[in-house]
Design a protein around this motif. Structure first.
Motif, short mmCIF file in Angstrom:
data_model
loop_
_atom_site.label_atom_id
_atom_site.label_comp_id
_atom_site.label_asym_id
_atom_site.label_seq_id
_atom_site.Cartn_x
_atom_site.Cartn_y
_atom_site.Cartn_z
N ALA A 1 -8.13 5.01 -5.77
CA ALA A 1 -6.81 4.39 -5.94
C ALA A 1 -6.86 3.38 -7.07
O ALA A 1 -7.93 2.93 -7.48
CB ALA A 1 -6.38 3.71 -4.64
N HIS B 1 0.86 -1.18 0.00
CA HIS B 1 0.00 0.00 0.00
C HIS B 1 0.89 1.23 0.00
O HIS B 1 1.76 1.37 0.88
CB HIS B 1 -0.88 -0.02 1.25
CG HIS B 1 -1.99 0.96 1.26
ND1 HIS B 1 -1.79 2.30 1.48
CD2 HIS B 1 -3.31 0.80 1.07
CE1 HIS B 1 -2.96 2.92 1.44
NE2 HIS B 1 -3.90 2.03 1.19
N ASP B 2 0.71 2.10 -0.98
CA ASP B 2 1.63 3.23 -1.11
C ASP B 2 1.62 4.15 0.11
O ASP B 2 2.63 4.76 0.43
CB ASP B 2 1.40 4.02 -2.40
CG ASP B 2 0.02 4.60 -2.55
OD1 ASP B 2 -0.89 4.31 -1.74
OD2 ASP B 2 -0.20 5.34 -3.53
N ASN B 3 0.53 4.24 0.81
CA ASN B 3 0.48 5.08 2.01
C ASN B 3 0.68 4.30 3.31
O ASN B 3 1.26 4.81 4.25
CB ASN B 3 -0.86 5.83 2.08
CG ASN B 3 -1.02 6.82 0.95
OD1 ASN B 3 -0.06 7.41 0.47
ND2 ASN B 3 -2.25 7.00 0.49
N GLY B 4 0.19 3.08 3.34
CA GLY B 4 0.21 2.30 4.58
C GLY B 4 1.38 1.38 4.75
O GLY B 4 1.57 0.81 5.83
N TYR C 1 -2.32 1.52 -4.86
CA TYR C 1 -1.40 2.62 -5.10
C TYR C 1 -2.10 3.76 -5.85
O TYR C 1 -3.22 3.61 -6.33
CB TYR C 1 -0.19 2.12 -5.90
CG TYR C 1 -0.59 1.40 -7.17
CD1 TYR C 1 -0.66 2.06 -8.38
CD2 TYR C 1 -0.93 0.06 -7.14
CE1 TYR C 1 -1.04 1.40 -9.54
CE2 TYR C 1 -1.32 -0.61 -8.29
CZ TYR C 1 -1.38 0.06 -9.49
OH TYR C 1 -1.77 -0.59 -10.62
N HIS D 1 -3.12 6.55 -4.57
CA HIS D 1 -4.22 7.10 -3.79
C HIS D 1 -4.31 8.61 -4.03
O HIS D 1 -3.30 9.31 -4.02
CB HIS D 1 -4.05 6.81 -2.29
CG HIS D 1 -4.33 5.38 -1.98
ND1 HIS D 1 -3.41 4.36 -2.19
CD2 HIS D 1 -5.45 4.77 -1.50
CE1 HIS D 1 -3.95 3.21 -1.83
NE2 HIS D 1 -5.18 3.44 -1.41
N ARG D 2 -5.53 9.06 -4.27
CA ARG D 2 -5.76 10.46 -4.64
C ARG D 2 -7.19 10.81 -4.35
O ARG D 2 -8.04 9.94 -4.13
CB ARG D 2 -5.47 10.65 -6.13
CG ARG D 2 -6.34 9.76 -7.02
CD ARG D 2 -5.73 9.56 -8.39
NE ARG D 2 -6.50 8.67 -9.24
CZ ARG D 2 -6.35 7.36 -9.31
NH1 ARG D 2 -5.49 6.74 -8.53
NH2 ARG D 2 -7.09 6.63 -10.14
N GLY E 1 -11.89 9.29 -1.62
CA GLY E 1 -10.64 8.66 -1.95
C GLY E 1 -10.76 7.72 -3.13
O GLY E 1 -11.77 7.06 -3.33
#
Length: 162
Positions: free
Chosen positions: A132, A69-72, A153, A155-156, A130
């Motif tokens: 992704a 996960h790009d953020n997690g 990935y 996420h925006r 959100g």
């Protein structure tokens, strides 16, 4: 000698591919099958505040699933991934597949790759802020399909609803 070794490896590879236990599916049938799996997996995810649904969701994943996960960050096991889902998602967010975004690619002798886009909306039906991209690798063994790798990935913010 190297030529003989190369021919031996080629022959071995041919036997391995021919021993594919899963039936061949048309691209359309495979896409429909994986879309059905995706729908069931995320139906359970969307109701994971119910412990039975969280367990149903977990069953779609291999015990050694890798989740990137790009953020997690990364989780290396189903238990760790499901723990994060329980703590951060259940009762708070629901996932919605972006219509028309799912693409499915066969992996001969293994299963399939699913790619697409999804949004995450507040459980109360409010904000769907959100969005992704995702890629999931599905493995079929003995008629059972499970996810072995997940990438979430890009996420925006989601575009405003029309």
């Amino acid at each position: 000698m190297p030529v003989l070794l190369g021919l031996g490896l080629f022959a071995f590879a041919g036997r391995t591919a021919a021993a594919d236990p899963s039936p061949e599916r048309t691209p359309e049938a495979l896409t429909q099958h994986v879309a059905t799996l995706d729908g069931a997996l995320f139906d359970a995810f969307n109701h994971c505040d119910d412990p039975a649904q969280l367990a149903r969701h977990a069953d779609y994943f291999d015990a050694a699933v890798e989740f990137y996960h790009d953020n997690g960050g990364v989780t290396w096991t189903r238990d760790e991934m499901i723990g994060r889902t329980r703590d951060n998602v259940c009762g708070k967010y629901q996932r919605r597949l972006v219509a028309g975004s799912l693409k499915v690619y066969p992996i001969r002798g293994y299963g399939a790759i699913a790619q697409g886009e999804h949004t995450f909306c507040a459980t109360d039906g409010g904000d769907c802020g959100g969005m992704a991209d995702f890629t999931m690798v599905w493995r079929e063994q003995g008629g059972r399909w499970q996810v072995t790798r997940v990438l979430s990935y890009g996420h925006r913010p989601a575009p405003p609803a029309p």
